[in-house]
Design an enzyme around this catalytic site. Structure first.
Site, PDB file in Angstrom:
ATOM      1  N   LYS A  56       7.839  22.995 -13.779  1.00  0.00           N
ATOM      2  CA  LYS A  56       7.094  21.630 -13.354  1.00  0.00           C
ATOM      3  C   LYS A  56       6.820  22.186 -11.699  1.00  0.00           C
ATOM      4  O   LYS A  56       5.697  21.543 -11.220  1.00  0.00           O
ATOM      5  CB  LYS A  56       7.634  20.604 -13.594  1.00  0.00           C
ATOM      6  CG  LYS A  56       7.197  19.195 -13.342  1.00  0.00           C
ATOM      7  CD  LYS A  56       6.020  18.720 -14.230  1.00  0.00           C
ATOM      8  CE  LYS A  56       5.170  17.553 -13.828  1.00  0.00           C
ATOM      9  NZ  LYS A  56       6.060  16.235 -14.588  1.00  0.00           N
ATOM     10  N   HIS A  68       8.204   8.733 -26.930  1.00  0.00           N
ATOM     11  CA  HIS A  68       7.208   9.738 -26.063  1.00  0.00           C
ATOM     12  C   HIS A  68       7.413  11.150 -26.628  1.00  0.00           C
ATOM     13  O   HIS A  68       6.576  12.011 -26.970  1.00  0.00           O
ATOM     14  CB  HIS A  68       7.174   9.662 -24.650  1.00  0.00           C
ATOM     15  CG  HIS A  68       6.456  10.681 -24.171  1.00  0.00           C
ATOM     16  ND1 HIS A  68       5.182  10.475 -23.817  1.00  0.00           N
ATOM     17  CD2 HIS A  68       6.636  11.594 -22.889  1.00  0.00           C
ATOM     18  CE1 HIS A  68       4.390  11.462 -23.284  1.00  0.00           C
ATOM     19  NE2 HIS A  68       5.412  12.311 -22.698  1.00  0.00           N
ATOM     20  N   ASN A  84      -0.024  19.180 -19.714  1.00  0.00           N
ATOM     21  CA  ASN A  84      -0.271  18.092 -20.615  1.00  0.00           C
ATOM     22  C   ASN A  84      -0.378  18.676 -22.329  1.00  0.00           C
ATOM     23  O   ASN A  84      -1.003  17.943 -23.414  1.00  0.00           O
ATOM     24  CB  ASN A  84      -1.794  17.370 -20.601  1.00  0.00           C
ATOM     25  CG  ASN A  84      -1.830  16.584 -19.412  1.00  0.00           C
ATOM     26  OD1 ASN A  84      -0.747  15.923 -19.161  1.00  0.00           O
ATOM     27  ND2 ASN A  84      -2.640  16.695 -18.544  1.00  0.00           N
ATOM     28  N   GLU A 126      10.077  18.198 -23.997  1.00  0.00           N
ATOM     29  CA  GLU A 126       9.348  18.254 -22.898  1.00  0.00           C
ATOM     30  C   GLU A 126      10.053  19.648 -22.424  1.00  0.00           C
ATOM     31  O   GLU A 126       9.189  20.445 -21.734  1.00  0.00           O
ATOM     32  CB  GLU A 126       9.464  17.421 -21.923  1.00  0.00           C
ATOM     33  CG  GLU A 126       8.791  15.958 -22.434  1.00  0.00           C
ATOM     34  CD  GLU A 126       7.294  16.064 -21.965  1.00  0.00           C
ATOM     35  OE1 GLU A 126       6.526  17.285 -21.630  1.00  0.00           O
ATOM     36  OE2 GLU A 126       6.705  15.221 -21.971  1.00  0.00           O
ATOM     37  N   GLU A 174      -3.743  17.341 -10.166  1.00  0.00           N
ATOM     38  CA  GLU A 174      -4.304  17.556 -11.556  1.00  0.00           C
ATOM     39  C   GLU A 174      -6.146  17.963 -11.440  1.00  0.00           C
ATOM     40  O   GLU A 174      -6.724  17.496 -12.220  1.00  0.00           O
ATOM     41  CB  GLU A 174      -4.143  16.885 -12.624  1.00  0.00           C
ATOM     42  CG  GLU A 174      -4.236  17.030 -14.029  1.00  0.00           C
ATOM     43  CD  GLU A 174      -3.718  16.130 -15.126  1.00  0.00           C
ATOM     44  OE1 GLU A 174      -4.405  15.784 -15.876  1.00  0.00           O
ATOM     45  OE2 GLU A 174      -2.382  15.740 -14.983  1.00  0.00           O
ATOM     46  N   HIS A 224       0.075  16.214 -25.240  1.00  0.00           N
ATOM     47  CA  HIS A 224      -0.100  14.947 -24.977  1.00  0.00           C
ATOM     48  C   HIS A 224      -1.478  14.224 -25.232  1.00  0.00           C
ATOM     49  O   HIS A 224      -1.751  12.887 -25.443  1.00  0.00           O
ATOM     50  CB  HIS A 224       0.065  14.973 -23.404  1.00  0.00           C
ATOM     51  CG  HIS A 224       1.451  15.258 -22.926  1.00  0.00           C
ATOM     52  ND1 HIS A 224       2.300  16.305 -23.277  1.00  0.00           N
ATOM     53  CD2 HIS A 224       2.306  14.318 -22.273  1.00  0.00           C
ATOM     54  CE1 HIS A 224       3.252  15.966 -22.561  1.00  0.00           C
ATOM     55  NE2 HIS A 224       3.463  14.983 -22.182  1.00  0.00           N
ATOM     56  N   LYS A 274       3.587  11.423 -10.748  1.00  0.00           N
ATOM     57  CA  LYS A 274       2.574  10.614 -11.510  1.00  0.00           C
ATOM     58  C   LYS A 274       3.459   9.349 -11.721  1.00  0.00           C
ATOM     59  O   LYS A 274       4.425   9.223 -12.404  1.00  0.00           O
ATOM     60  CB  LYS A 274       2.206  11.367 -12.640  1.00  0.00           C
ATOM     61  CG  LYS A 274       0.951  12.395 -12.617  1.00  0.00           C
ATOM     62  CD  LYS A 274       0.763  12.929 -14.083  1.00  0.00           C
ATOM     63  CE  LYS A 274      -0.296  13.854 -14.057  1.00  0.00           C
ATOM     64  NZ  LYS A 274      -0.746  14.301 -15.430  1.00  0.00           N
ATOM     65  N   HIS A 296      -0.159  10.969 -26.971  1.00  0.00           N
ATOM     66  CA  HIS A 296      -0.494   9.555 -26.299  1.00  0.00           C
ATOM     67  C   HIS A 296      -1.205   8.808 -27.522  1.00  0.00           C
ATOM     68  O   HIS A 296      -1.014   7.406 -27.375  1.00  0.00           O
ATOM     69  CB  HIS A 296      -1.413   9.621 -24.862  1.00  0.00           C
ATOM     70  CG  HIS A 296      -0.689  10.258 -24.011  1.00  0.00           C
ATOM     71  ND1 HIS A 296      -1.133  10.516 -22.782  1.00  0.00           N
ATOM     72  CD2 HIS A 296       0.843  10.393 -23.770  1.00  0.00           C
ATOM     73  CE1 HIS A 296       0.003  10.804 -21.928  1.00  0.00           C
ATOM     74  NE2 HIS A 296       1.164  10.693 -22.394  1.00  0.00           N
ATOM     75  N   ARG A 299      -2.693  21.880 -13.010  1.00  0.00           N
ATOM     76  CA  ARG A 299      -1.644  20.938 -13.257  1.00  0.00           C
ATOM     77  C   ARG A 299      -2.125  20.486 -14.809  1.00  0.00           C
ATOM     78  O   ARG A 299      -1.121  20.150 -15.650  1.00  0.00           O
ATOM     79  CB  ARG A 299      -1.584  19.584 -12.444  1.00  0.00           C
ATOM     80  CG  ARG A 299      -0.394  18.878 -12.672  1.00  0.00           C
ATOM     81  CD  ARG A 299      -0.159  17.817 -11.565  1.00  0.00           C
ATOM     82  NE  ARG A 299       0.822  16.888 -12.218  1.00  0.00           N
ATOM     83  CZ  ARG A 299       1.513  16.001 -11.500  1.00  0.00           C
ATOM     84  NH1 ARG A 299       1.315  15.973 -10.214  1.00  0.00           N
ATOM     85  NH2 ARG A 299       2.690  15.337 -11.858  1.00  0.00           N
ATOM     86  N   ARG A 309       0.636  -1.201   0.059  1.00  0.00           N
ATOM     87  CA  ARG A 309      -0.002  -0.167  -0.102  1.00  0.00           C
ATOM     88  C   ARG A 309       0.875   1.455   0.085  1.00  0.00           C
ATOM     89  O   ARG A 309       0.466   2.331   0.366  1.00  0.00           O
ATOM     90  CB  ARG A 309      -0.978  -0.221   1.155  1.00  0.00           C
ATOM     91  CG  ARG A 309      -2.005  -1.178   1.160  1.00  0.00           C
ATOM     92  CD  ARG A 309      -3.333  -0.801   2.021  1.00  0.00           C
ATOM     93  NE  ARG A 309      -4.285  -1.844   2.059  1.00  0.00           N
ATOM     94  CZ  ARG A 309      -4.257  -2.956   2.495  1.00  0.00           C
ATOM     95  NH1 ARG A 309      -3.347  -3.232   3.181  1.00  0.00           N
ATOM     96  NH2 ARG A 309      -5.306  -3.916   2.437  1.00  0.00           N
TER      97      ARG A 309
END
Length: 366
Positions: free
Chosen positions: A228, A266, A246, A186, A238, A249, A144, A253, A242, A123
């Site tokens: 960032k 990427h 993206n 990026e 997010e 993205h 993330k 993606h 935030r 956990r």
């Protein structure tokens, strides 16, 4: 070396950037509350392991840590449930407990995989990001973590902040040219969403940065990471701001997924996605004259600005609808309103998106 701090109250953590950071790793772990004597589990990949695994392990073992490791295949395919299960099995066999920590030694794929393992092992246990690629300056900050599903990138994941990010810029000297270019995608993104003066600086220093001139590289990483850090410190999970990270993205993606995570990496997919976002913004009338400059700076860093082969528009749009950034199957995009400024647009109509996709495949202008 330089330090930035992600401000998240009790879960705040430092980012160390500069040459020789890895030599300070035992001390940095102690300062982060990961004491000598604990078990550490390093996740790395087949490209990084021959270069840096032995050095990292020996330093930690000399400092009194018990160190185990797992070497995964290089590339996006390592972010699978099958590989994740193998990592978890080996961690259990090594006897890791709740005071143990995972260390991600590699690029964004390794960081996402190791971070997700840490987030879910018993956990949640501590983990540390040790990025070895330029691209990972982005993914290693912010917490993330995820693995992919065949129907979507990063669909199975969590928010799990690292205890620290140790970014040794000496690692970047071994990167192949394609990975260097992907990383700059990026870096450029952080300027495009936040700071036009940074974009101008990147345009002016493109040659020196691609030669990895030390002072320029450290400045670029500090400025990109600072964006960032500012965003994540204000909006960790997010819920608002935030999402601007993206940019490119939603398109990117989808391109990655439809290429089977092979043809485009990427950074390349995000590069094309940022051009697409600029073109879409112009078609929707919320910006003008920005796609040409976006395309120009990306090309200066040897990044693609068009799709390398034909893709089915219906499949791209369906992949974008499944993207975790979407809402109720609607198309949601981060779109630039000017260089250095963006906004989030929800429920964008399909037709202008299709027009942009056609232009990207034909090499046309927006």
């Amino acid at each position: 070396m330089k330090q930035l701090t992600v401000e998240l109250g009790e879960r705040s953590y430092p980012i160390w950037i500069g040459p020789g950071v890895i030599e300070q790793l035992p001390r940095l772990l102690e300062e982060a509350g990961i004491d000598s004597g604990r078990k550490l589990f390093i996740v790395t990949d087949e490209h990084v392991a021959p270069l840096y695994l032995d050095q990292t392990k020996s330093q930690l073992q000399d400092a009194g840590y018990m160190v185990y490791h797992n070497v995964v295949e290089a590339g996006e395919k390592a972010k699978s449930l099958a590989v994740y299960e193998r990592v978890m099995t080996e961690a259990l066999e090594a006897g890791l407990d709740r005071k143990s920590a995972f260390l991600a030694l590699g690029g964004g794929v390794v960081g996402d995989l190791a971070g997700f393992a840490a987030a879910t092992y018993m956990r949640g246990v501590a983990f540390v990001q040790i990025p070895t690629t330029l691209l990972a300056h982005d993914s290693s900050v912010g917490g993330k973590v995820a693995v992919n599903h065949p129907l979507g990138k990063n669909i199975i994941g969590a928010f799990h902040q690292p205890r620290l990010v140790a970014y040794d810029t000496e690692f970047l000297k071994t990167l192949p040219p394609r990975e260097v270019a992907a990383g700059f995608a990026e870096v450029i993104k952080h300027g495009l969403i936040w700071d036009e003066t940074f974009v101008t600086w990147l345009e002016q220093n493109a040659e020196g940065l691609q030669r990895f001139e030390h002072d320029l590289l450290q400045e670029a990483l500090l400025r990109a990471c600072s964006v960032k850090v500012a965003v994540v410190s204000e909006d960790e999970k997010e819920r608002g701001l935030r999402a601007i990270l993206n940019l490119g993205h939603t398109f990117g993606h989808a391109f990655e997924a439809l290429c089977g995570y092979e043809t485009l990496n990427h950074g390349e997919a995000v590069s094309i996605g940022m051009v697409a976002a600029a073109m879409l913004a112009e078609r929707l009338g919320i910006a003008s004259g920005i796609s040409a400059r976006t395309r120009h700076i990306l090309e200066k860093y040897r990044l693609p600005v068009m799709l390398p082969h034909a893709m089915n528009a219906d499949e791209i749009i369906e992949a974008m609808r499944r993207d975790k950034k979407g809402e109720g199957g609607k198309l949601v995009f981060v779109l630039p309103t000017a260089i250095g400024k963006v906004e989030i647009r929800k429920d964008v109509a399909e037709e202008p998106v299709r027009e942009v996709l056609r232009a990207l495949q034909e090499g046309g202008e927006s």
